[in-house]
Design a protein around this motif. Structure first.
Motif, PDB file in Angstrom:
ATOM      1  N   TYR A 270     -65.222 117.582 -10.963  1.00  0.00           N
ATOM      2  CA  TYR A 270     -64.007 117.963 -10.225  1.00  0.00           C
ATOM      3  C   TYR A 270     -62.761 117.287 -10.803  1.00  0.00           C
ATOM      4  O   TYR A 270     -61.701 117.298 -10.173  1.00  0.00           O
ATOM      5  N   ASP A 271     -62.907 116.703 -11.996  1.00  0.00           N
ATOM      6  CA  ASP A 271     -61.803 115.979 -12.636  1.00  0.00           C
ATOM      7  C   ASP A 271     -61.273 114.862 -11.741  1.00  0.00           C
ATOM      8  O   ASP A 271     -60.066 114.606 -11.662  1.00  0.00           O
ATOM      9  N   VAL A 272     -62.202 114.222 -11.042  1.00  0.00           N
ATOM     10  CA  VAL A 272     -61.881 113.054 -10.212  1.00  0.00           C
ATOM     11  C   VAL A 272     -62.573 111.850 -10.841  1.00  0.00           C
ATOM     12  O   VAL A 272     -63.746 111.925 -11.204  1.00  0.00           O
ATOM     13  N   THR A 273     -61.843 110.760 -10.987  1.00  0.00           N
ATOM     14  CA  THR A 273     -62.373 109.584 -11.686  1.00  0.00           C
ATOM     15  C   THR A 273     -62.658 108.443 -10.718  1.00  0.00           C
ATOM     16  O   THR A 273     -61.816 108.091  -9.888  1.00  0.00           O
ATOM     17  N   LEU A 274     -63.858 107.885 -10.851  1.00  0.00           N
ATOM     18  CA  LEU A 274     -64.254 106.686 -10.104  1.00  0.00           C
ATOM     19  C   LEU A 274     -64.303 105.527 -11.090  1.00  0.00           C
ATOM     20  O   LEU A 274     -64.945 105.635 -12.140  1.00  0.00           O
ATOM     21  N   LYS A 275     -63.623 104.436 -10.774  1.00  0.00           N
ATOM     22  CA  LYS A 275     -63.625 103.276 -11.674  1.00  0.00           C
ATOM     23  C   LYS A 275     -63.923 102.006 -10.895  1.00  0.00           C
ATOM     24  O   LYS A 275     -63.455 101.834  -9.765  1.00  0.00           O
ATOM     25  N   ILE A 276     -64.719 101.128 -11.521  1.00  0.00           N
ATOM     26  CA  ILE A 276     -64.934  99.799 -10.949  1.00  0.00           C
ATOM     27  C   ILE A 276     -63.961  98.852 -11.639  1.00  0.00           C
ATOM     28  O   ILE A 276     -64.074  98.587 -12.838  1.00  0.00           O
ATOM     29  N   VAL A 277     -62.970  98.388 -10.880  1.00  0.00           N
ATOM     30  CA  VAL A 277     -61.935  97.506 -11.419  1.00  0.00           C
ATOM     31  C   VAL A 277     -62.269  96.070 -11.027  1.00  0.00           C
ATOM     32  O   VAL A 277     -62.490  95.769  -9.849  1.00  0.00           O
ATOM     33  N   LYS A 278     -62.308  95.204 -12.024  1.00  0.00           N
ATOM     34  CA  LYS A 278     -62.679  93.807 -11.787  1.00  0.00           C
ATOM     35  C   LYS A 278     -61.762  93.158 -10.755  1.00  0.00           C
ATOM     36  O   LYS A 278     -60.544  93.302 -10.803  1.00  0.00           O
ATOM     37  N   LYS A 279     -62.357  92.459  -9.804  1.00  0.00           N
ATOM     38  CA  LYS A 279     -61.682  91.726  -8.729  1.00  0.00           C
ATOM     39  C   LYS A 279     -60.990  92.634  -7.707  1.00  0.00           C
ATOM     40  O   LYS A 279     -60.341  92.163  -6.791  1.00  0.00           O
ATOM     41  N   LYS A 280     -61.110  93.942  -7.882  1.00  0.00           N
ATOM     42  CA  LYS A 280     -60.510  94.876  -6.921  1.00  0.00           C
ATOM     43  C   LYS A 280     -61.573  95.721  -6.226  1.00  0.00           C
ATOM     44  O   LYS A 280     -61.546  95.902  -5.013  1.00  0.00           O
ATOM     45  N   GLY A 281     -62.483  96.250  -7.011  1.00  0.00           N
ATOM     46  CA  GLY A 281     -63.509  97.119  -6.447  1.00  0.00           C
ATOM     47  C   GLY A 281     -63.456  98.504  -7.061  1.00  0.00           C
ATOM     48  O   GLY A 281     -63.046  98.674  -8.212  1.00  0.00           O
TER      49      GLY A 281
ATOM     50  N   MET B 116     -55.500 117.738  -4.673  1.00  0.00           N
ATOM     51  CA  MET B 116     -56.286 118.905  -4.282  1.00  0.00           C
ATOM     52  C   MET B 116     -57.687 118.866  -4.894  1.00  0.00           C
ATOM     53  O   MET B 116     -58.643 119.361  -4.297  1.00  0.00           O
ATOM     54  N   ASN B 117     -57.833 118.259  -6.074  1.00  0.00           N
ATOM     55  CA  ASN B 117     -59.166 118.100  -6.669  1.00  0.00           C
ATOM     56  C   ASN B 117     -60.020 117.156  -5.827  1.00  0.00           C
ATOM     57  O   ASN B 117     -61.223 117.375  -5.646  1.00  0.00           O
ATOM     58  N   ILE B 118     -59.385 116.088  -5.311  1.00  0.00           N
ATOM     59  CA  ILE B 118     -60.115 115.140  -4.460  1.00  0.00           C
ATOM     60  C   ILE B 118     -60.564 115.828  -3.175  1.00  0.00           C
ATOM     61  O   ILE B 118     -61.714 115.690  -2.742  1.00  0.00           O
ATOM     62  N   ARG B 119     -59.667 116.608  -2.564  1.00  0.00           N
ATOM     63  CA  ARG B 119     -60.024 117.319  -1.328  1.00  0.00           C
ATOM     64  C   ARG B 119     -61.105 118.367  -1.600  1.00  0.00           C
ATOM     65  O   ARG B 119     -61.996 118.582  -0.774  1.00  0.00           O
ATOM     66  N   ASN B 120     -61.017 119.000  -2.745  1.00  0.00           N
ATOM     67  CA  ASN B 120     -62.036 119.978  -3.137  1.00  0.00           C
ATOM     68  C   ASN B 120     -63.393 119.301  -3.280  1.00  0.00           C
ATOM     69  O   ASN B 120     -64.422 119.817  -2.830  1.00  0.00           O
ATOM     70  N   ALA B 121     -63.401 118.110  -3.895  1.00  0.00           N
ATOM     71  CA  ALA B 121     -64.654 117.358  -4.050  1.00  0.00           C
ATOM     72  C   ALA B 121     -65.237 116.989  -2.688  1.00  0.00           C
ATOM     73  O   ALA B 121     -66.452 117.092  -2.471  1.00  0.00           O
TER      74      ALA B 121
END
Length: 621
Positions: A131-142, A150-155
């Motif tokens: 869905y062209d949505v990116t999940l990232k694990i950012v150090k010290k943030k999460g 709209m892509n996020i809502r579609n997902a």
């Protein structure tokens, strides 16, 4: 428990009467022997006590003294449903949150180990990519989520794709808010719609409630003009004001405007104006492209045109706003009608070049049902028959009556005397039925000649029925595959991944000068857009036939399954089929889709030559 542990347990269950050694399990799971031993140790101590027994010199097997297969399958199904629910719940939380979510918070909330969290995040990330949505694990943030709103809502609306179980994502989203709040919202929506004379249903109210929850939880400022009908906007404002007053929410005017769009959409409160001309033109061009792809004249089906216009008018309204809805039948449609879905994908992709309309797989699946219904309504090809009889009008009339009764799709075009045959024009004639031997040099080669007895015996009836079946359901003839190079590849190591299939196919096709340089890119784009997995451990990747110079079918026979997006695959048919071989492509896809999971397990055990022979025989059915 990791997804890998579930696969291991299911493998042991499938082989309850046999021992499996570490090498066999490692090959199946695509891991090392050491990992297999550690996984079994973990399962026996943390999941199901002493589930798997080890016998020196034999291997691993289900502990039948403590577990029955039926009881274990029930336990496993129950646990998998719980884990799938956790997976959806975690994905929902991540996609709904505007802030980063820490790994510690996830561990505490879901009671997961570090390895289990990583397993969940990996699966969610792979799915979000589609869905062209990116999940990232950012150090010290999460964990952070980024992408077009709209892509996020579609997902979010398609979270059910994360599980193979039957999950209503609408019910899940609604259940995430307190019951008392739900009841107030439903009452407010229903009351204000009724006040404006709009009759509705529980299903429609639920759909509106789902959209309102997503709008509310993903509040987002937008420059988009969402108001397409003033009455709908007025209804939305009244509903939002009512909810704010009763529940002390702080829903703003942006929420009212966006919510008004869905009221307009569901209750057809909109004017298409000049867009009607564009929509009609698009539908005409789509039907024309499908005529070419499927080799069926859809232009004569008025009901198809009416249904598509009604459906696509509303679809156009949504997609111009980049709003998509969940089609719960998409995966089933892709598996049951893979050729129709693929033909539509290619047609839509072609039209996208200048129409600038991008339909996702859910929209294509909706359209596929309309075209498949048209095909089913008109699937039996009309068969035109000419009768020539030596015995005169009486026998000719008898034959005509009996032959007509064989099939509703038979049309008796003419009855001839034997003498009239040499000068007759056999245009659009499928079968010539004769009571005597005739000189076939006057008959076109595509006309079937059937000799019958004057009184029409049961044997004559069988001959005609057999020919009708051949005409209406043609098989691939022996020489039809002569233009297609079929190869089988096996003996891959355990590190093989989906992308390696594409690389290997590119190397093979390049060596044969069978494709232009753009072909593999179109195949990868096709896969990114919509998985070519069709169920039963089978995938059929393919690209744009315009870039194929020589048709090839490359079959990858895998002893261990590989991940194909969220699915597992053991047979891959890479279909590089040229445009001129479109009819062969149709038969290949249709017949591959008939293979069962049991067929796949049987076929991959065969040697490559026998396997190839069996597959070609199956394709020619």
């Amino acid at each position: 428990m990791l997804n890998r542990h579930v696969k291991l347990i299911r493998l042991i269950l499938k082989n309850e009467h046999h021992y499996l050694n570490a090498d066999e399990i490692a090959s199946y799971l695509n891991v090392s022997n050491r990992t297999v031993r550690n996984d079994i140790k973990y399962i026996n101590s943390e999941v199901y006590s002493e589930l798997i027994v080890s016998v020196k010199g034999k291997g691993y097997q289900l502990n039948k003294t403590r577990y029955t297969k039926q009881a274990l399958e029930q336990l496993l199904d129950k646990q998998m449903i719980n884990e799938d629910n956790n997976l959806i719940k975690l994905a929902y939380q991540l996609l709904m949150s505007k802030q980063s979510v820490t790994l510690n918070h996830i561990a505490e909330q879901f009671m997961l180990s570090k390895n289990e969290i990583n397993d969940y995040i990996r699966r969610i990330q792979e799915w979000c990519d589609t869905y062209d949505v990116t999940l990232k694990i950012v150090k010290k943030k999460g964990i952070t989520v980024s992408g077009n709103e709209m892509n996020i809502r579609n997902a979010i609306l398609h979270l059910n794709q994360l599980t193979h179980h039957d999950v209503s994502i609408e019910d899940f989203i609604i259940s995430e808010i307190p019951k008392a709040h739900r009841e107030v919202m439903v009452h407010s929506i229903t009351m204000h719609l009724n006040h404006h004379g709009i009759q509705t249903s529980q299903i429609r109210i639920q759909q509106l409630l789902v959209h309102l929850i997503i709008i509310y939880k993903r509040q987002h400022e937008s420059n988009e003009s969402w108001v397409i009908n003033q009455e709908a906007h007025g209804i939305a404002k009244s509903i939002i004001q009512d909810i704010n007053q009763k529940l002390k929410y702080h829903l703003n005017e942006e929420t009212s405007r966006l919510f008004s769009f869905f009221i307009s959409y569901y209750f057809e409160k909109y004017e298409l104006g000049f867009n009607q001309i564009f929509i009609q033109s698009y539908i005409d061009r789509l039907i024309y492209q499908m005529n070419i792809k499927v080799n069926v004249d859809f232009t004569q089906d008025k009901l198809l045109r009416e249904n598509i216009y009604s459906h696509f008018s509303r679809t156009y309204l949504r997609i111009t706003k980049n709003i998509y809805i969940n089609n719960p039948l998409t995966e089933d449609i892709k598996r049951q009608y893979p050729f129709m879905f693929n033909a539509l994908y290619e047609s839509v992709e072609y039209l996208e070049l200048d129409a600038k309309i991008n339909l996702n797989e859910d929209e294509i699946a909706f359209l596929a049902l309309h075209f498949q219904s048209s095909l089913d309504r008109n699937m039996q090809q009309k068969v035109n028959i000419v009768i020539t009889c030596y015995y005169g009008l009486g026998i000719s009339s008898l034959l005509e009556a009996k032959i007509k009764n064989l099939n509703d799709n038979i049309t008796i075009v003419d009855t001839l005397n034997i003498e009239e045959v040499p000068n007759y024009t056999f245009s659009n004639i499928d079968i010539l039925i004769t009571t005597h031997d005739i000189d076939d040099s006057y008959i076109p080669k595509d006309v079937h000649i059937i000799k019958v007895t004057p009184l029409f015996s049961d044997e004559d009836k069988s001959k005609i029925k057999s020919t009708l079946k051949q005409i209406q359901n043609p098989i691939i003839k022996n020489d039809a595959l002569s233009s297609v190079e079929v190869t089988v590849q096996s003996d891959f190591d355990k590190s093989l991944k989906m992308i390696d299939i594409f690389k290997e196919s590119k190397n093979t096709l390049d060596k044969q000068h069978a494709i232009t340089h753009d072909y593999i890119e179109t195949a990868l784009e096709r896969e990114k857009f919509s998985s070519t997995y069709i169920g039963n451990l089978i995938a059929i990747p393919h690209g744009n036939p315009e870039y194929v110079l020589k048709s090839n079918v490359m079959i990858y026979k895998l002893n261990h399954s590989i991940s194909w997006k969220q699915y597992e695959v053991k047979l891959v048919f890479f279909l590089a089929i040229a445009k001129d071989d479109a009819s062969i492509m149709k038969n290949i896809i249709h017949n591959i889709a008939q293979l069962t999971e049991q067929d796949v397990h049987h076929l991959i055990k065969l040697d490559d030559e026998t396997f190839k022979q069996k597959i070609i025989e199956h394709i020619k059915k």
